[in-house]
Design a protein around this motif. Sequence first.
Motif, PDB file in Angstrom:
ATOM      1  N   GLN A  58      12.499 -22.211   5.471  1.00  0.00           N
ATOM      2  CA  GLN A  58      11.681 -21.522   6.462  1.00  0.00           C
ATOM      3  C   GLN A  58      12.338 -20.208   6.834  1.00  0.00           C
ATOM      4  O   GLN A  58      13.566 -20.116   6.917  1.00  0.00           O
ATOM      5  CB  GLN A  58      11.518 -22.380   7.724  1.00  0.00           C
ATOM      6  CG  GLN A  58      10.622 -23.584   7.521  1.00  0.00           C
ATOM      7  CD  GLN A  58       9.158 -23.206   7.370  1.00  0.00           C
ATOM      8  OE1 GLN A  58       8.714 -22.188   7.920  1.00  0.00           O
ATOM      9  NE2 GLN A  58       8.398 -23.987   6.616  1.00  0.00           N
ATOM     10  N   VAL A  59      11.515 -19.211   7.074  1.00  0.00           N
ATOM     11  CA  VAL A  59      12.038 -17.913   7.510  1.00  0.00           C
ATOM     12  C   VAL A  59      11.922 -17.825   9.027  1.00  0.00           C
ATOM     13  O   VAL A  59      10.851 -18.054   9.583  1.00  0.00           O
ATOM     14  CB  VAL A  59      11.266 -16.756   6.853  1.00  0.00           C
ATOM     15  CG1 VAL A  59      11.734 -15.422   7.423  1.00  0.00           C
ATOM     16  CG2 VAL A  59      11.456 -16.803   5.342  1.00  0.00           C
ATOM     17  N   TYR A  60      13.065 -17.528   9.671  1.00  0.00           N
ATOM     18  CA  TYR A  60      13.066 -17.262  11.108  1.00  0.00           C
ATOM     19  C   TYR A  60      13.875 -15.994  11.370  1.00  0.00           C
ATOM     20  O   TYR A  60      14.598 -15.515  10.508  1.00  0.00           O
ATOM     21  CB  TYR A  60      13.702 -18.435  11.882  1.00  0.00           C
ATOM     22  CG  TYR A  60      12.989 -19.757  11.681  1.00  0.00           C
ATOM     23  CD1 TYR A  60      11.636 -19.891  12.011  1.00  0.00           C
ATOM     24  CD2 TYR A  60      13.665 -20.870  11.172  1.00  0.00           C
ATOM     25  CE1 TYR A  60      10.977 -21.108  11.817  1.00  0.00           C
ATOM     26  CE2 TYR A  60      13.015 -22.085  10.993  1.00  0.00           C
ATOM     27  CZ  TYR A  60      11.660 -22.197  11.317  1.00  0.00           C
ATOM     28  OH  TYR A  60      11.018 -23.380  11.130  1.00  0.00           O
ATOM     29  N   SER A  69      28.271 -11.581   7.479  1.00  0.00           N
ATOM     30  CA  SER A  69      27.221 -11.260   6.498  1.00  0.00           C
ATOM     31  C   SER A  69      25.816 -11.513   7.032  1.00  0.00           C
ATOM     32  O   SER A  69      24.834 -11.139   6.415  1.00  0.00           O
ATOM     33  CB  SER A  69      27.434 -12.092   5.228  1.00  0.00           C
ATOM     34  OG  SER A  69      27.117 -13.454   5.495  1.00  0.00           O
ATOM     35  N   ILE A  70      25.735 -12.175   8.172  1.00  0.00           N
ATOM     36  CA  ILE A  70      24.415 -12.487   8.713  1.00  0.00           C
ATOM     37  C   ILE A  70      24.018 -11.419   9.724  1.00  0.00           C
ATOM     38  O   ILE A  70      24.702 -11.228  10.721  1.00  0.00           O
ATOM     39  CB  ILE A  70      24.418 -13.862   9.416  1.00  0.00           C
ATOM     40  CG1 ILE A  70      24.940 -14.947   8.468  1.00  0.00           C
ATOM     41  CG2 ILE A  70      23.031 -14.204   9.919  1.00  0.00           C
ATOM     42  CD1 ILE A  70      25.021 -16.316   9.125  1.00  0.00           C
ATOM     43  N   PRO A  71      22.939 -10.738   9.484  1.00  0.00           N
ATOM     44  CA  PRO A  71      22.554  -9.641  10.395  1.00  0.00           C
ATOM     45  C   PRO A  71      21.866 -10.169  11.663  1.00  0.00           C
ATOM     46  O   PRO A  71      20.842 -10.854  11.572  1.00  0.00           O
ATOM     47  CB  PRO A  71      21.573  -8.818   9.551  1.00  0.00           C
ATOM     48  CG  PRO A  71      20.961  -9.812   8.615  1.00  0.00           C
ATOM     49  CD  PRO A  71      21.991 -10.879   8.362  1.00  0.00           C
ATOM     50  N   GLU A  72      22.440  -9.850  12.816  1.00  0.00           N
ATOM     51  CA  GLU A  72      21.789 -10.232  14.080  1.00  0.00           C
ATOM     52  C   GLU A  72      20.469  -9.480  14.186  1.00  0.00           C
ATOM     53  O   GLU A  72      20.418  -8.274  13.985  1.00  0.00           O
ATOM     54  CB  GLU A  72      22.695  -9.889  15.263  1.00  0.00           C
ATOM     55  CG  GLU A  72      22.228 -10.517  16.565  1.00  0.00           C
ATOM     56  CD  GLU A  72      23.299 -10.422  17.644  1.00  0.00           C
ATOM     57  OE1 GLU A  72      24.095 -11.356  17.798  1.00  0.00           O
ATOM     58  OE2 GLU A  72      23.333  -9.390  18.335  1.00  0.00           O
ATOM     59  N   GLY A  73      19.433 -10.191  14.534  1.00  0.00           N
ATOM     60  CA  GLY A  73      18.124  -9.556  14.652  1.00  0.00           C
ATOM     61  C   GLY A  73      17.331  -9.572  13.360  1.00  0.00           C
ATOM     62  O   GLY A  73      16.151  -9.268  13.344  1.00  0.00           O
ATOM     63  N   GLY A  74      17.964  -9.956  12.240  1.00  0.00           N
ATOM     64  CA  GLY A  74      17.289  -9.921  10.965  1.00  0.00           C
ATOM     65  C   GLY A  74      16.644 -11.255  10.596  1.00  0.00           C
ATOM     66  O   GLY A  74      16.804 -12.258  11.284  1.00  0.00           O
ATOM     67  N   LEU A  75      15.915 -11.263   9.492  1.00  0.00           N
ATOM     68  CA  LEU A  75      15.219 -12.464   9.027  1.00  0.00           C
ATOM     69  C   LEU A  75      16.039 -13.161   7.949  1.00  0.00           C
ATOM     70  O   LEU A  75      16.685 -12.507   7.128  1.00  0.00           O
ATOM     71  CB  LEU A  75      13.843 -12.092   8.463  1.00  0.00           C
ATOM     72  CG  LEU A  75      12.916 -11.338   9.417  1.00  0.00           C
ATOM     73  CD1 LEU A  75      11.554 -11.134   8.762  1.00  0.00           C
ATOM     74  CD2 LEU A  75      12.777 -12.092  10.726  1.00  0.00           C
ATOM     75  N   LEU A  76      16.001 -14.473   7.941  1.00  0.00           N
ATOM     76  CA  LEU A  76      16.739 -15.258   6.953  1.00  0.00           C
ATOM     77  C   LEU A  76      15.907 -16.476   6.575  1.00  0.00           C
ATOM     78  O   LEU A  76      15.110 -16.970   7.370  1.00  0.00           O
ATOM     79  CB  LEU A  76      18.071 -15.746   7.543  1.00  0.00           C
ATOM     80  CG  LEU A  76      19.159 -14.690   7.804  1.00  0.00           C
ATOM     81  CD1 LEU A  76      20.259 -15.281   8.652  1.00  0.00           C
ATOM     82  CD2 LEU A  76      19.719 -14.178   6.476  1.00  0.00           C
ATOM     83  N   HIS A  77      16.168 -16.972   5.355  1.00  0.00           N
ATOM     84  CA  HIS A  77      15.650 -18.285   4.981  1.00  0.00           C
ATOM     85  C   HIS A  77      16.609 -19.338   5.503  1.00  0.00           C
ATOM     86  O   HIS A  77      17.822 -19.206   5.323  1.00  0.00           O
ATOM     87  CB  HIS A  77      15.574 -18.436   3.450  1.00  0.00           C
ATOM     88  CG  HIS A  77      14.525 -17.584   2.825  1.00  0.00           C
ATOM     89  ND1 HIS A  77      13.218 -17.973   2.685  1.00  0.00           N
ATOM     90  CD2 HIS A  77      14.590 -16.335   2.305  1.00  0.00           C
ATOM     91  CE1 HIS A  77      12.526 -17.025   2.082  1.00  0.00           C
ATOM     92  NE2 HIS A  77      13.345 -15.995   1.849  1.00  0.00           N
ATOM     93  N   PHE A  78      16.092 -20.351   6.142  1.00  0.00           N
ATOM     94  CA  PHE A  78      16.945 -21.412   6.698  1.00  0.00           C
ATOM     95  C   PHE A  78      16.626 -22.749   6.031  1.00  0.00           C
ATOM     96  O   PHE A  78      15.465 -23.088   5.803  1.00  0.00           O
ATOM     97  CB  PHE A  78      16.714 -21.564   8.198  1.00  0.00           C
ATOM     98  CG  PHE A  78      17.279 -20.435   9.014  1.00  0.00           C
ATOM     99  CD1 PHE A  78      16.535 -19.287   9.220  1.00  0.00           C
ATOM    100  CD2 PHE A  78      18.551 -20.522   9.551  1.00  0.00           C
ATOM    101  CE1 PHE A  78      17.048 -18.236   9.970  1.00  0.00           C
ATOM    102  CE2 PHE A  78      19.069 -19.473  10.302  1.00  0.00           C
ATOM    103  CZ  PHE A  78      18.324 -18.333  10.511  1.00  0.00           C
TER     104      PHE A  78
END
Lengths: 339, 339, 339, 339, 339, 339
Positions: free
Chosen positions: F24-26, F68-77
Motif C-alpha cells: 500500500q502507498v501512504y 533514506s526515507i523522505p519525510e513527507g514523501g510517499l512510500l510503498h508499505f
Amino acid sequence: MSSGQGVRRRPIAQLQAGERVEDQVYRLAAKDLRTTSNGSLYIHAVIADATGQMTARLWQASQELYDSIPEGGLLHFRGRVENYKGSRQFIIDAVRQVEPGSYDPADFLPATSQDVDTLWEEVKELLRGIRHRELLNLVGKFVNDPQFVADFKRAPAAVQLHHAYVGGLVEHTRNLLRLARVVCPLYPQISPDLVLAGIFLHDVGKVRELRYQTNFEYTNEGQLIGHIVQCVLWVHDKCRQIEQESGQPFPAEVEMALKHIILSHHGKYEFGSPRLPATGEAIMVHYLDNLDAKLAMVREAIAADTDPASDWTGYLKALESRVFKPNVISGRRPGPQTD
Amino acid sequence: MSSGQGVRRRPIAQLQAGERVEDQVYRLAAKDLRTTSNGSLYIHAVIADATGQMTARLWQASQELYDSIPEGGLLHFRGRVENYKGSRQFIIDAVRQVEPGSYDPADFLPATSQDVDTLWEEVKELLRGIRHRELLNLVGKFVNDPQFVADFKRAPAAVQLHHAYVGGLVEHTRNLLRLARVVCPLYPQISPDLVLAGIFLHDVGKVRELRYQTNFEYTNEGQLIGHIVQCVLWVHDKCRQIEQESGQPFPAEVEMALKHIILSHHGKYEFGSPRLPATGEAIMVHYLDNLDAKLAMVREAIAADTDPASDWTGYLKALESRVFKPNVISGRRPGPQTD
Amino acid sequence: MSSGQGVRRRPIAQLQAGERVEDQVYRLAAKDLRTTSNGSLYIHAVIADATGQMTARLWQASQELYDSIPEGGLLHFRGRVENYKGSRQFIIDAVRQVEPGSYDPADFLPATSQDVDTLWEEVKELLRGIRHRELLNLVGKFVNDPQFVADFKRAPAAVQLHHAYVGGLVEHTRNLLRLARVVCPLYPQISPDLVLAGIFLHDVGKVRELRYQTNFEYTNEGQLIGHIVQCVLWVHDKCRQIEQESGQPFPAEVEMALKHIILSHHGKYEFGSPRLPATGEAIMVHYLDNLDAKLAMVREAIAADTDPASDWTGYLKALESRVFKPNVISGRRPGPQTD
Amino acid sequence: MSSGQGVRRRPIAQLQAGERVEDQVYRLAAKDLRTTSNGSLYIHAVIADATGQMTARLWQASQELYDSIPEGGLLHFRGRVENYKGSRQFIIDAVRQVEPGSYDPADFLPATSQDVDTLWEEVKELLRGIRHRELLNLVGKFVNDPQFVADFKRAPAAVQLHHAYVGGLVEHTRNLLRLARVVCPLYPQISPDLVLAGIFLHDVGKVRELRYQTNFEYTNEGQLIGHIVQCVLWVHDKCRQIEQESGQPFPAEVEMALKHIILSHHGKYEFGSPRLPATGEAIMVHYLDNLDAKLAMVREAIAADTDPASDWTGYLKALESRVFKPNVISGRRPGPQTD
Amino acid sequence: MSSGQGVRRRPIAQLQAGERVEDQVYRLAAKDLRTTSNGSLYIHAVIADATGQMTARLWQASQELYDSIPEGGLLHFRGRVENYKGSRQFIIDAVRQVEPGSYDPADFLPATSQDVDTLWEEVKELLRGIRHRELLNLVGKFVNDPQFVADFKRAPAAVQLHHAYVGGLVEHTRNLLRLARVVCPLYPQISPDLVLAGIFLHDVGKVRELRYQTNFEYTNEGQLIGHIVQCVLWVHDKCRQIEQESGQPFPAEVEMALKHIILSHHGKYEFGSPRLPATGEAIMVHYLDNLDAKLAMVREAIAADTDPASDWTGYLKALESRVFKPNVISGRRPGPQTD
Amino acid sequence: MSSGQGVRRRPIAQLQAGERVEDQVYRLAAKDLRTTSNGSLYIHAVIADATGQMTARLWQASQELYDSIPEGGLLHFRGRVENYKGSRQFIIDAVRQVEPGSYDPADFLPATSQDVDTLWEEVKELLRGIRHRELLNLVGKFVNDPQFVADFKRAPAAVQLHHAYVGGLVEHTRNLLRLARVVCPLYPQISPDLVLAGIFLHDVGKVRELRYQTNFEYTNEGQLIGHIVQCVLWVHDKCRQIEQESGQPFPAEVEMALKHIILSHHGKYEFGSPRLPATGEAIMVHYLDNLDAKLAMVREAIAADTDPASDWTGYLKALESRVFKPNVISGRRPGPQTD
C-alpha cells in the motif's frame, strides 16, 4: 495494609547524602529513559513527597521496566542518596508497586510548610472580628460546615501561580485577614466587616473549581463557570438558606456589596473579573490579594530556583519579569540548591 | 498692606446661609457671563479658598465688568450668602482688586484638611525606623534640607488624580509609611528599610515635576523628564554627595535596589515606569502606593460629588468605573451637597 | 383623571406640518433657553413620545418659565406644526403641568414598532421546540411567571447600543430564536435545545439590570453585579426550585453548560464575560447575538440619522466605524429627515 | 603561552571542504550527545569564532568525554572539513583543553565585519560637526575617556535583536550619525547639534547594561535600572563634572532636551521609554534609530538564514513577520548556505 | 464676473492693524451669534483664505443677518483691521454675497506655502533616478497623465493629521524622495528604485480617497476601500495597461514587491495596513514616511499654536503627547501669535 | 505505471487490527529514530493518507535506512496492523520507494469527507439565487472558468485553523451560502445578492494565497499581498473584463460595496482587514464567516483529540480556550481514539 506502613517515614527534605533507604514510598513526579556512554539504558527520574523533590537515577533499566512505572504514581523505593556535583541524588536500586489504597496520594503532593489546623484556627479567630450580625452569620454557614472546612484546609490557592500547594488556600486567606486587620484601621471610611467577609469568601470557589486529591487540576465546572462565579453562587445559596432559617430577608445591599467584592477582586476584565472594583472595600480586597499573591510568587520563585550561579530566577509570566534574588541589605545571596 | 488683612477671615467652608460678608478675599475659580429672563446680564461664578468652593452670582453685570475680573485671580468680595435649592450661594454685591503682593495666592488653593507640620513630624518619626546606616543617611540628606522640606510639605501628590491639594504629597507619604509599618512585619523576607526609604523617596520627584504656587501644573522638566527619573537623579546626586562627604562608596547594590523601587513603582510600562518590579520590596511599594491612591480617589470622588439623587459618582478614568457611594453596612447615604 | 385623556391622541410620528394641536401630552426630552436677535428669550426644546421626537420652540419665554418645566417630564402642549427648512417643527403656544398619575411616563419612552404581545407569543412558540424535558421545565419557570413576563415584555435590550427601547428585549430575543431555528439544522453536532434555552435566558438578567419605567438606566445591582451574573443567579434559583418541587436533581452538566452559555455570550473578557465560549452552543449563541445586535445598530443608526446631505451616519463606537447608508443595489438613498 | 599560538590562524569563515586542521582554537558554541545507527555515541556540536560557525561531529564519543567539554568554552581542535549535503562540516579527531589565560574568549565572539578603529574614527569625525560649545564639551567627556572608548568599541548594540556582536554599538552609532548628517539639512527647524549628541549618547548606557567579555548578557544593574536610565545618569554626572570644572552652570534646557531624547528614544512605553518623544529632535532620533536597527535585523536575518529552499527567513518577533529574501530587482536569490 | 475681481487682492496674512479693507473676498470659516453687555447682538466670526485666518466681529447684528451668512462660504467683506489685546481683529462693516462661479472656493482653502509647480518639478527630477526600466515606465504612467498630475498637485496628504492643506501631498512626496536620495546610499542592500517608486506611489490613492475642492473630506470609496487598497488597484491597472501596450508581462515579483510596500507602509494593522513590512524597502518607506509626517505635525502644531504663555502646544493624539515649543539651542521661544 | 496501482486501495481509516498489508502507498507524515531497551534502533513513524493517519513502527532500523526515507514523501508499505493499548498501530516490515509520477501526492493530503463535486454543484445552485444582473455576471466569470473551478474545489480554507484540508474552501463556502439563504430572509434591509456574491468571493483569494499540491503553505504573493487584497484585485480584474466585453460600466457602487465586504470580512484590523464592516451586508458576511469557521474548529478539535481520559481538547489559540467535548444533552462522551 502494606508492610511499608511500618517503616519510619523519611521525608525527602531530610534525606542526607550517604544515607541508605530501605523502603520508602515517594511519588514518581517525572521519568525519562536515557542511554549511557556504553549504550546501556538508565532511567532519569524525579521523586517527590510533600516536603520536596530530588533527582533520581536507576541504572541498568529496560524499556519494559520504564513502561511499567506510572508517571505521577506512588512506588516503594530502595536505594541510596549520593552527592552529585554538590546536590543530592537518589540512586534507585529497586522499586515495587504500592498496594492500592494503602497510601493517600495526596500526602505526596506539595504542601504548605505551616500547620493547617493552626492556620484555620487563626482564620476563625480573625473572622470573629466581624461585628455585622448577618455577615457573621453568613461566614458561619461556611465555618461550621465540616465538609467545607475539610476541603478549605486542603485546597491550594491556585494550580500553579502562587500558594499552589495543599493548604495554600487557607494560608493565603490567613495572610489576607492579617493584612486586613492591620490595614483597615488606617482607612476609617472602609467597612472592616465587608473586607474581612470579602477576603474569607473571595476564593472559596476554588474549593470547587479545583481538584486536588492526587494532583492539581481544574474541574469541568471550574473551567466552564470559573471560581469567581462559583463563589458568588455559593454565597447566594447560603444567603437564601439564612433567609429560610431566619424568616428574615438577608440585607440586600450588603449581599450585593459582598458579591461585588468577589466579582471584582481580580481587578481586570482580562483576568476574568466581570466587574471592576467600584467600592473602597472591593479596591482594598483587590490590592491586598495582589500584594500577598505577588510576594508569594517572589518567595516561591526564589525557593524553587536551582541555579546558584545566577542572581536572577527564571522569567515569571505573572510578574512580566525575572526576580532578583540577593538580599542587598544583608548581602546574603541564595545558597547552592539541589536540582 | 491691604486693609483687607485686618478683617477676620471667613473660610468658605464656614460661611452660613443668611450671613453678610463685608470684605473677604477669595479666589475666582471660574466665571461665566449669562443673560437673565429680562435680558440683563449677570455673572455666574465659582469662588474658592483652601477650605472649599461655592457658587456665586453677580447681578446687573456688563461685558466690561466681566472682562475686568481675572479668572483664577484673587479679589475682595462684598455680598451675602443665600440658600438656593438647598445649597449655599454667594450673591456678590461688589468686588475690588487685591493689592499685588498683599496675599499669597497659594493660600487659596485646595489644601489638605490635616496639619502639614503634624504630618511631617510623623513622616520623620516613621523614617527613624530605618536601621540601615547608609539608607538612613541618604534619607537624612532630604529630611535635613530646609528648602526640600518646605517644598515637600506644600507639594500635591498629583495634579488631579488623588491627593491633588497642597500638602497632598506629605499626607500620601505619611499614609504609605504607616501602611509599611504594619504590613512589613507580616513579610519577614522583605527589608523594611528599603521599603521605608523607597516610600519616602518614590515621589519626591514630584516636588520638582509640579508647580504648585498659584495653581497646579507640570514644569517643563516634569513633562520632558518625568518625576520618576527626576527622583532617581535626585537620589543619585545625594548618594554622590554622601560619598564625597564620607570618603566611602555608597553601597552600590543598595543604591541600585532603591533606584529600582522608584523606577518600577508605577508597575506598568504604560504608566511611565521604565522597569517592572523585580524585587519583593518594589512589589510592596507598588501595591501599597496603589492602595492608598485608589482609596483616596474613592474618598475624594464621593466628597466632590454634587448629585444627592444618585448613588453613584461620575466616571473615574483611573478606576475605569463610577464609585458606589452608600455605606451599605451603616445604611448611610452621602447627604445633600452644594453644587 | 386629566381632561387630556378625552382628547384624541396624536402621535408625534403622525403630526403634519400645518396641523394645530390643542391639547396633547408629550415628554419634554430636552430644553434650552436662548436669546433671539432682538434680545428676547425663547426656549428651544425637543418633544417626544413612543413614536418619535420633534424640535419645538416656545417664543417669549422667561427664565422662570424655563425653570418651571421639568426636563424629562410630561406636559400638555398647545401649538402648531410648522415646516422649517424642510423639517417639521413644533411651535408651542402654551404648556401646562400634567396631573400626577394621570399618565404613565413609560408610554412616552421610545418603544418597539412591533406588537410586544405578538413578539411574546412567537417567543413562546419557538421555545416549544425544546425537547429536553428539564430545559423545557426551566424555561417554563420564566414563561409562566406573570411578573417576569410583564417585565420581559417591557425591558429594552440595552440602555443605548441596540434595541434600546421598550420591548427591545423581547424583540431581540425573538430575532435570535428565529435565527436559531434556521441555523441549528445546518450544524447537527450542536444541541438546538441548549441553544434555544441559552438564547431565551442569556439576557433575562437585563430585566433586573435595568430600570425602564420613566427612563432607561442601570439599577445599583445592575452596576455592581451585572446582568450576566444576575442571569446566572436567576437560572440557578429556578433550577433549585425545580429540584425542590420535583425531588429530583436538575441534571448538573446541563445546568453547567447553560450557565456557561450565559457567562460567555459576550465573547470577550473586556465586554464583561468572565468566561470565553468553550462549547459549540456557546459559540453559536455568541455569534447570533452579535449578528442581530450589530444589524440592529446599523438599522437604528440609519433611521436616527438626520443629515440627508451625507451618505454616512455618525461614528458608532460599537462598530468602530460610521455606517454607509445607501442601498447600492436599489440605488435608494435615505430620504430627507426631520432633525 | 600555548604552543597553539604559533600556529597560523584559520578563521572558520575561510575553512575549505577537504582541508585538514592540525591545531586550531575555536569556541564550542553548542554540544549534543547522540547515538549512531549501530548504537555507538557521537557528539554533534557547533564550533564558532568571530568569523562564523560550523556544524561539527566527533565520532566514538563517551558520556565522560561529553561531560568534560565545557559548552561555551575554548578548545584546541584537530580534524578535517568535509562536505555534507552541500554544506561544510567539521569532523573532530581530537580536542584538548586550552591553557587558561592563553586566549581571550572575546576573540571568539561574533564580531562586526568592519574595523572598529575606523568606525570609531568616523564617529569622532562626525561628532566634530557639533557647534554648540557645551554639547561638544559634554560629548568630549566621553570621547576623551580611554576606558569608555575601549568599552564602547567592544560593546554590542543589543543582546540579540540587531548588531548583536562585538563592535555592534559603534557600528550602529556610526550609521545613525551618517544618517543624521544627510537628513538634518532637510529639516531646518531641527537642531543638528542635539540630534548628533543625542545619537551618540542615546545608547552609551549599553556599555554598562551589558556584559560582553565571554558572552552577551545583562548586568544586574542593566536589568534593575535599564540602559535608558543608566544613560541619563551618566550624562547627568558628566554635566555636573563640567560645571565643577568650568564653574559655570551647564545650560539647563539643553541638558533637559538631551535627556528627553535619551528617555524617549524607544518611542513607546511598552519598549521601556518612560517618556514619549515631544520634540522634533527626539522624534528624529527615534525614527532614525528604528530605521537602522530594523534594516540591520533584515540584513542579519538573511545572512543567518540556512534554508536555501525557502524565499523566507524564519519569523522575527521584532518585525512581527518573516523576511522575504530575494532581490526582486536583480533577480538574485540568496545562495545555498551551510547549516 | 464680479466687480470684486478688479480689486487688488489682500491676503489675510498681509493685513495690517489700522488698514481699511474696501472689498475683499474671504471664506467665513466660522460664525457665532453673541450678546453684548448692553443686550445687543453681534457676530463673532473667523475669516480665512489660503494664507491664514483672523478673528472678526460684526456689531449690531440680528438673527436674520446671522442666518443669511453661510458658514464655510465666500463673502465680500468691507471693514477695518484693529489691534485687540495684541492681536489683529477684523471689524466687519458690511458683507455681501459672492456671485456664484466668480470665485473658486478652493483658492480659500489652506494651502502649502511652497510653489506646487516647483515641488512637482522636483518630484519628477528625483523620479528620473529610477533605473529599472519597467518601474520607470510604471511611474511614467502617472507622471504623464495630466488629470492625475492636476489632482496630485492639489491633494492634501491627509484630512487633518499632517500636510493637511492643498499641495500637501506633493510636498510630502517631495520630502520623502529627498530623504530617499540621501538615505539609500547608506544601505547598499536596499533597492533605491523600489524605494523611489514606492514613495511616489504609496499615497497616490489619496487623490481618490479624499475630496479637496471646497473642503477636505473622504469620498465614499475612500471610506469603504481606503487609500491603501485604492492605490494598489491603481498600480495594478497601470501594470496591466503596460502589459497590453508592450505585449510583455510586467515583472511579477517587482509588481508584488511594490504592492507590498504600499500595503505595509502604515506599519501596523491597527493603522489600516493589511500587511506588515517584510522587505528592507518596505521598512525604509515606512520609517521615512513616519519621520516626515511626524516632523510635519510638530512644525504645524507649533505654527498653529495660539498661546504664547505656554511652552507647550495642545495634546496631539498621533504623538500621544504635547509638543515642547522652545528652541533650546538658540534660546528662541515662539513669539506672540494672533488667536 | 507502478505495480502498486493494481493493488486494491486500503484507506487508512479502514485498516483493521490484525489485518496484513502487502503493498500500500501512504505518505510518511513524520519519522523519528529511537533506541529500544536492548540498544537496537527502531523508527517511530506516522503514516497518512486522505482518510486519516496512524502510528507506525519499523524495528531493526539503521541510521542509513532512516536517512533514506523522505519525510513527507510517499512510500510503498508492507506490514501488519496491531492493537497497541487500545489503538491501532502499523508494524512496518518493509518499505520501498514510489516510482516518480506514479502517484499524486495530493491524493494523500487530508481531504474533506464530503464529495467536492456535490459541494460545488450546491454552491452553483445557491449562487443562482442572485438576481442582480451584474453581480450574477461577475460571479459567472469565476464559476465558468475551468481553471478557477479546479483550484477552488481543491483549495483548503486555511493552512491550519479550520477546514484545513483539500476541498475545505468549497465546503466552507457552501456552508456560508446555506447560512445566508436561511438568515437573509430574517433581515429584509440586507441585500441577499450582495451577501451571496460576497460570501462566494470573500475567500477566493485563498486559491492564489495558498499552495496545496503536496502540502499546505503560503505562496510568496500570499505572504506579501494577502488573500484579502488578492481577492479584491481578482474581482477588480473581472469587473474590468465585464466592462470590456459589454461596453457598459460595471455599477461603481455595487463593485465598491462588494470590495468592502471582502476587505472587511475579518472584522478586525489585527486580523488583516484594512477596513472594518460599515454596511449591513459586510457585518453579516463577517459574522456568518466566523460562526462557521469557529464551529468547524470545535468539530475538528474534538475529532482530532486523542486523549479519551480528558473531557477537554488541548488549547485552541483562535478560541483562546480549550473545548469541552461531552454532549451534555445526550450524555455521550467522545470515545477512545487512536493516537
